[in-house]
Design a protein around this motif. Structure first.
Motif, short mmCIF file in Angstrom:
data_model
loop_
_atom_site.label_atom_id
_atom_site.label_comp_id
_atom_site.label_asym_id
_atom_site.label_seq_id
_atom_site.Cartn_x
_atom_site.Cartn_y
_atom_site.Cartn_z
N GLU A 87 0.82 -1.04 0.05
CA GLU A 87 -0.09 0.02 0.06
C GLU A 87 0.72 1.22 0.02
O GLU A 87 0.10 2.24 0.01
CB GLU A 87 -0.96 0.01 1.13
CG GLU A 87 -1.86 -1.32 1.35
CD GLU A 87 -2.89 -1.29 0.04
OE1 GLU A 87 -3.28 -0.19 -0.28
OE2 GLU A 87 -2.90 -2.34 -0.66
N GLN A 100 2.94 -1.39 -9.28
CA GLN A 100 1.77 -0.40 -9.57
C GLN A 100 1.57 -0.44 -11.01
O GLN A 100 0.26 -0.26 -11.50
CB GLN A 100 1.92 0.83 -8.88
CG GLN A 100 2.29 1.05 -7.59
CD GLN A 100 2.37 2.46 -7.24
OE1 GLN A 100 3.62 3.06 -7.40
NE2 GLN A 100 1.31 3.44 -6.74
N ASP A 152 -2.83 6.41 -15.07
CA ASP A 152 -4.12 6.11 -14.16
C ASP A 152 -4.26 5.16 -13.31
O ASP A 152 -5.03 4.11 -13.91
CB ASP A 152 -5.25 6.66 -15.00
CG ASP A 152 -6.77 6.80 -14.30
OD1 ASP A 152 -6.89 6.55 -13.14
OD2 ASP A 152 -7.47 7.39 -14.92
N LEU A 153 -3.86 5.06 -12.23
CA LEU A 153 -4.02 3.73 -11.47
C LEU A 153 -5.36 3.33 -11.05
O LEU A 153 -5.69 2.20 -10.80
CB LEU A 153 -3.42 4.13 -10.05
CG LEU A 153 -1.66 4.12 -10.24
CD1 LEU A 153 -0.89 4.34 -8.81
CD2 LEU A 153 -1.16 3.16 -11.17
N GLU A 154 -6.22 4.34 -10.83
CA GLU A 154 -7.51 4.24 -10.59
C GLU A 154 -8.31 3.20 -11.78
O GLU A 154 -9.04 2.22 -11.63
CB GLU A 154 -8.50 5.30 -10.21
CG GLU A 154 -8.50 5.89 -8.78
CD GLU A 154 -9.17 6.79 -8.54
OE1 GLU A 154 -10.34 6.96 -8.96
OE2 GLU A 154 -8.75 7.52 -7.63
N GLU A 155 -8.07 3.87 -12.97
CA GLU A 155 -8.58 3.18 -14.24
C GLU A 155 -7.78 2.07 -14.60
O GLU A 155 -7.93 1.42 -15.60
CB GLU A 155 -8.80 4.06 -15.22
CG GLU A 155 -9.84 5.39 -14.91
CD GLU A 155 -11.09 4.54 -14.99
OE1 GLU A 155 -11.58 3.76 -15.92
OE2 GLU A 155 -11.91 5.00 -14.11
N GLN A 156 -6.47 1.98 -14.00
CA GLN A 156 -5.70 0.80 -14.42
C GLN A 156 -5.28 0.84 -15.94
O GLN A 156 -5.24 -0.08 -16.67
CB GLN A 156 -6.20 -0.61 -14.36
CG GLN A 156 -6.27 -1.01 -12.73
CD GLN A 156 -4.92 -1.14 -12.06
OE1 GLN A 156 -4.32 -2.03 -12.71
NE2 GLN A 156 -4.25 -0.38 -11.04
N ARG A 157 -4.82 1.90 -16.06
CA ARG A 157 -4.39 2.22 -17.52
C ARG A 157 -3.07 3.34 -17.81
O ARG A 157 -2.90 4.19 -16.75
CB ARG A 157 -5.38 2.72 -18.49
CG ARG A 157 -5.91 3.96 -18.29
CD ARG A 157 -7.15 4.55 -19.22
NE ARG A 157 -7.51 5.89 -18.73
CZ ARG A 157 -8.01 6.86 -19.76
NH1 ARG A 157 -8.14 6.13 -21.02
NH2 ARG A 157 -7.99 7.99 -19.33
#
Length: 192
Positions: A87, A100, A152-157
């Motif tokens: 984390e 990541q 964009d880690l939230e969108e995994q792209r």
């Protein structure tokens, strides 16, 4: 989770110091005195850092129990591995840990799918994303700001803006000899 943070290089001097190829953006945190590191191969460690210093632009470390050049040379090419909380994030928002970035979808700005990051190669001049395309082929994408425009880690792209020819065969070829005057050669003078 384990991250490779360095690779032991040559022995330095006769008192057990080694040069270290740093593979972390946070060497003061990961490679400071007192840090205990796992190793690859595992039988070389674990290693506890006793002292560290920079000499002529290179990091020199001495590990507990390594007191001479022979002991230092025996560690050559050993990978140094730190245990990191999955984390935990780098302090700089523009930096990322390899874990990541692995498996992020790589897309163009218009959303066109390029592939998925399967490996990150750390070279002396820059890092490269090894991207597996949908057809199974691979393409290497330099991880530089001019090409990788967004993570964009939230969108995994990862959004990229590649120069012509990086991900396809449609490179734009510019030549100083492109000339519409017909019989002139490249120097602009008549051939005869």
């Amino acid at each position: 989770m384990q991250l490779v943070v360095g690779r032991v290089g040559r022995a330095h001097g006769i008192k057990g110091e080694v040069t270290v190829e740093v593979r972390t953006d946070e060497p003061e945190l990961r490679l400071g005195p007192g840090a205990v590191l796992a190793t690859e191969p595992a039988q070389a460690g674990p290693l506890r850092i006793e002292t560290g210093r920079v000499h002529s632009g290179r990091l020199l470390l001495r590990f507990e129990g390594v007191r001479d050049r022979t002991g230092a040379e025996a560690l050559r090419n050993v990978l140094l591995i730190a245990e990191v909380d999955p984390e935990e994030l780098p302090e700089d928002p523009e930096e990322f840990y390899d874990h990541q970035l692995m498996d992020l979808d790589v897309v163009l700005a218009d959303g066109t799918e390029v592939g998925r990051i399967t490996e990150i190669s750390h070279l002396p001049s820059q890092d490269l994303f090894i991207v597996e395309r949908p057809d199974g082929s691979e393409v290497m994408i330099p991880f530089v700001e001019e090409i990788v425009t967004e993570i964009d880690l939230e969108e995994q792209r990862a959004v990229i803006d590649p120069p012509p020819g990086l991900i396809d065969d449609r490179a734009e070829i510019a030549s100083s000899r492109d000339d519409d005057s017909g019989g002139d050669d490249a120097s602009g003078k008549d051939g005869g």
